[in-house]
Design an enzyme around this catalytic site. Structure first.
Site, PDB file in Angstrom:
ATOM      1  CE1 TYR A 142     -67.399 -80.582 -35.765  1.00 30.59           C
ATOM      2  CE2 TYR A 142     -65.767 -81.996 -36.805  1.00 30.59           C
ATOM      3  CZ  TYR A 142     -66.791 -81.816 -35.894  1.00 30.59           C
ATOM      4  OH  TYR A 142     -67.191 -82.867 -35.121  1.00 30.59           O
ATOM      5  CE  LYS A 192     -79.099 -73.929 -26.108  1.00 32.27           C
ATOM      6  NZ  LYS A 192     -79.877 -74.739 -25.149  1.00 32.27           N
ATOM      7  CG  ASP A 224     -81.346 -77.908 -24.798  1.00 35.30           C
ATOM      8  OD1 ASP A 224     -81.985 -77.705 -25.852  1.00 35.30           O
ATOM      9  OD2 ASP A 224     -81.403 -77.141 -23.813  1.00 35.30           O
ATOM     10  CG  ASP A 248     -69.318 -85.171 -34.032  1.00 41.08           C
ATOM     11  OD1 ASP A 248     -69.170 -86.301 -34.537  1.00 41.08           O
ATOM     12  OD2 ASP A 248     -68.577 -84.726 -33.137  1.00 41.08           O
ATOM     13  CG  ASP A 252     -70.756 -90.651 -31.847  1.00 46.50           C
ATOM     14  OD1 ASP A 252     -70.767 -90.681 -33.094  1.00 46.50           O
ATOM     15  OD2 ASP A 252     -69.734 -90.860 -31.169  1.00 46.50           O
TER      16      ASP A 252
HETATM   17  C1  IPM Z   1     -67.235 -88.349 -37.035  1.00 54.22           C
HETATM   18  C2  IPM Z   1     -66.009 -88.130 -36.216  1.00 54.22           C
HETATM   19  C3  IPM Z   1     -65.206 -86.977 -36.825  1.00 54.22           C
HETATM   20  C4  IPM Z   1     -66.078 -85.749 -36.791  1.00 54.22           C
HETATM   21  C5  IPM Z   1     -63.853 -86.725 -36.152  1.00 54.22           C
HETATM   22  C6  IPM Z   1     -63.000 -87.976 -36.151  1.00 54.22           C
HETATM   23  C7  IPM Z   1     -63.123 -85.581 -36.758  1.00 54.22           C
HETATM   24  O1  IPM Z   1     -66.340 -87.889 -34.901  1.00 54.22           O
HETATM   25  O2  IPM Z   1     -67.103 -88.690 -38.218  1.00 54.22           O
HETATM   26  O3  IPM Z   1     -68.333 -88.203 -36.504  1.00 54.22           O
HETATM   27  O4  IPM Z   1     -66.166 -85.085 -35.749  1.00 54.22           O
HETATM   28  O5  IPM Z   1     -66.676 -85.438 -37.815  1.00 54.22           O
HETATM   29 MG    MG Z   2     -68.396 -88.134 -34.501  1.00 55.76          MG
END
Ligand code: IPM
Ligand code: MG
Length: 361
Positions: A142, A192, A224, A248, A252
């Site tokens: 990042y 990894k 993975d 990240d 999700d």
């Molecule tokens: C999250 C989002 C952010 C990230 C984006 C919007 C920059 O995906 O908070 O997980 O990647 O950290």
């Molecule tokens: Mg995210």
């Protein structure tokens, strides 16, 4: 106790979910005898439209002088596209406000009542799902330099840099071990290390630090494989610690185990600096601005309300208050009568919030 909070609703459904979170916070304050001092400020497109900046100085000042930030969401994909990457609200506002806050805690919990919303079969979730993902938030791809695109099309060249210092690796691993110690004493370190140098550094340090925590059962996994095991045996997972990008993606994925991404709260925490303050802790639901349902009172407020509980727990040390919020949210979800659309119900954001408030009183 006096609680000083910067409130940044942002874009899309941010206003609705943060409004819900504040209703609950106010109710808890009344119940437990606290005083909330909330300072609202613009961020994201709301701020860009007013003054041409996604994170105005004024908003920064509000964040700096409060004890915690409650944040909704920023970014509107259709409008973001009109700006270069470097100027989009996600980068200018979100990544800026997170600076210095290296530990991102994302809590994945499946309330019993939401089991039918979890895409996994009963046999996989029978053991319950309660996972704390600890994502490193200020290093890796990042922020690593160099980053960018150079040359002329079609011969351009793009680079992102994954970089970690041993200090950065150790301080986030430490959060992982300490968190595991307060929970079920299992830590899964995800890397990894078969390919990446940063991961080799990570694993060496995880192994070494593990010797300081003989009471914590430490496991290592490649990312993975971890993404697969999250689906195969989520009930066995307790605390997961990993670097920024892996965290990240895995968070999700894991959010679906909680029934909806709208259910997942998060905290971004740092260390105090030499002046004793450091960056202001930042609290946000992990979902985005969802412009398709914005302004319709359809958003799931649970992620933000649970985020308020995290704020009370981590910044203010108010355990009973935080617990009361968690319990009220889970009671409403277990009952299953008042649920927003993402959870298979037909209730409005405000109705679900009211149901949670009824449980709190
Ligand atoms: C999250 C989002 C952010 C990230 C984006 C919007 C920059 O995906 O908070 O997980 O990647 O950290
Ligand atoms: Mg995210």
């Amino acid at each position: 106790m006096d609680l000083h909070i910067a409130v940044l609703a942002g874009d899309g459904i941010g206003g609705e979910v943060v409004g819900a979170g504040m209703r609950v916070l106010d109710a808890v304050a009344v119940k437990f005898g606290h005083v909330i001092h909330a300072e609202h400020a613009d961020v994201g497109w709301a701020a860009l439209d007013k003054c041409g900046q996604a994170l105005p100085e004024q908003t920064r000042a509000v964040c700096n002088r409060n004890q915690a930030i409650l944040f909704g969401a920023v970014g509107l994909p259709d409008r973001d596209k009109t700006l270069p990457l470097q100027e989009r609200p996600e980068r200018v506002a979100l990544l800026e406000l997170r600076k210095g806050l290296f530990a991102n805690l994302r809590h994945i919990f499946l309330p019993r009542g939401l089991a039918p919303r979890c895409p996994l079969k009963d046999e996989y979730i029978a053991g319950g799902i309660d996972i704390m993902i600890i994502r490193e938030l200020t290093g890796g791809l990042y922020y690593g330099q160099p980053q960018g695109i150079s040359g002329q099309s079609p011969n351009r060249h793009a680079v992102d840099t994954m970089v970690y210092s041993e200090m950065e690796v150790r301080r986030i691993l430490r959060v992982g071990f300490e968190t595991a110690r307060k929970r079920r004493r299992r830590l899964l370190s995800v890397d990894k290390a078969n390919i990446l140098a940063t991961s080799q550094l990570w694993r060496e340090n995880a192994i070494a630090m593990g010797r300081e925590y003989p009471d914590v059962q430490l496991e290592h996994m490649y990312v993975d494989n971890a993404s697969m095991q999250l689906i195969r045996r989520p009930a066995e997972m307790d605390v997961i610690v990993t670097e920024n990008t892996f965290g990240d993606i895995l968070s999700d994925e894991a959010s679906m185990l909680a029934g909806s991404i709208g259910m997942v709260p998060s905290a971004c925490l740092g260390d105090a600096d030499s002046s004793g303050k450091g960056a202001t802790p930042f609290y946000e639901p992990i979902h985005g601005s969802a412009p398709d349902i914005a302004g319709k009172n359809l958003a799931n407020p649970a992620g933000t309300i649970l985020t308020v509980a995290m704020m009370l727990r981590y910044t203010f040390g108010l355990q009973a208050e935080a617990h009361a919020i968690d319990a009220a949210v889970y009671a409403v979800l277990d009952e299953g009568r008042v649920l927003t659309g993402d959870l298979g119900g037909k209730s409005k954001c405000s109705e679900m919030t009211s149901a949670i408030l009824d449980r709190l009183r």
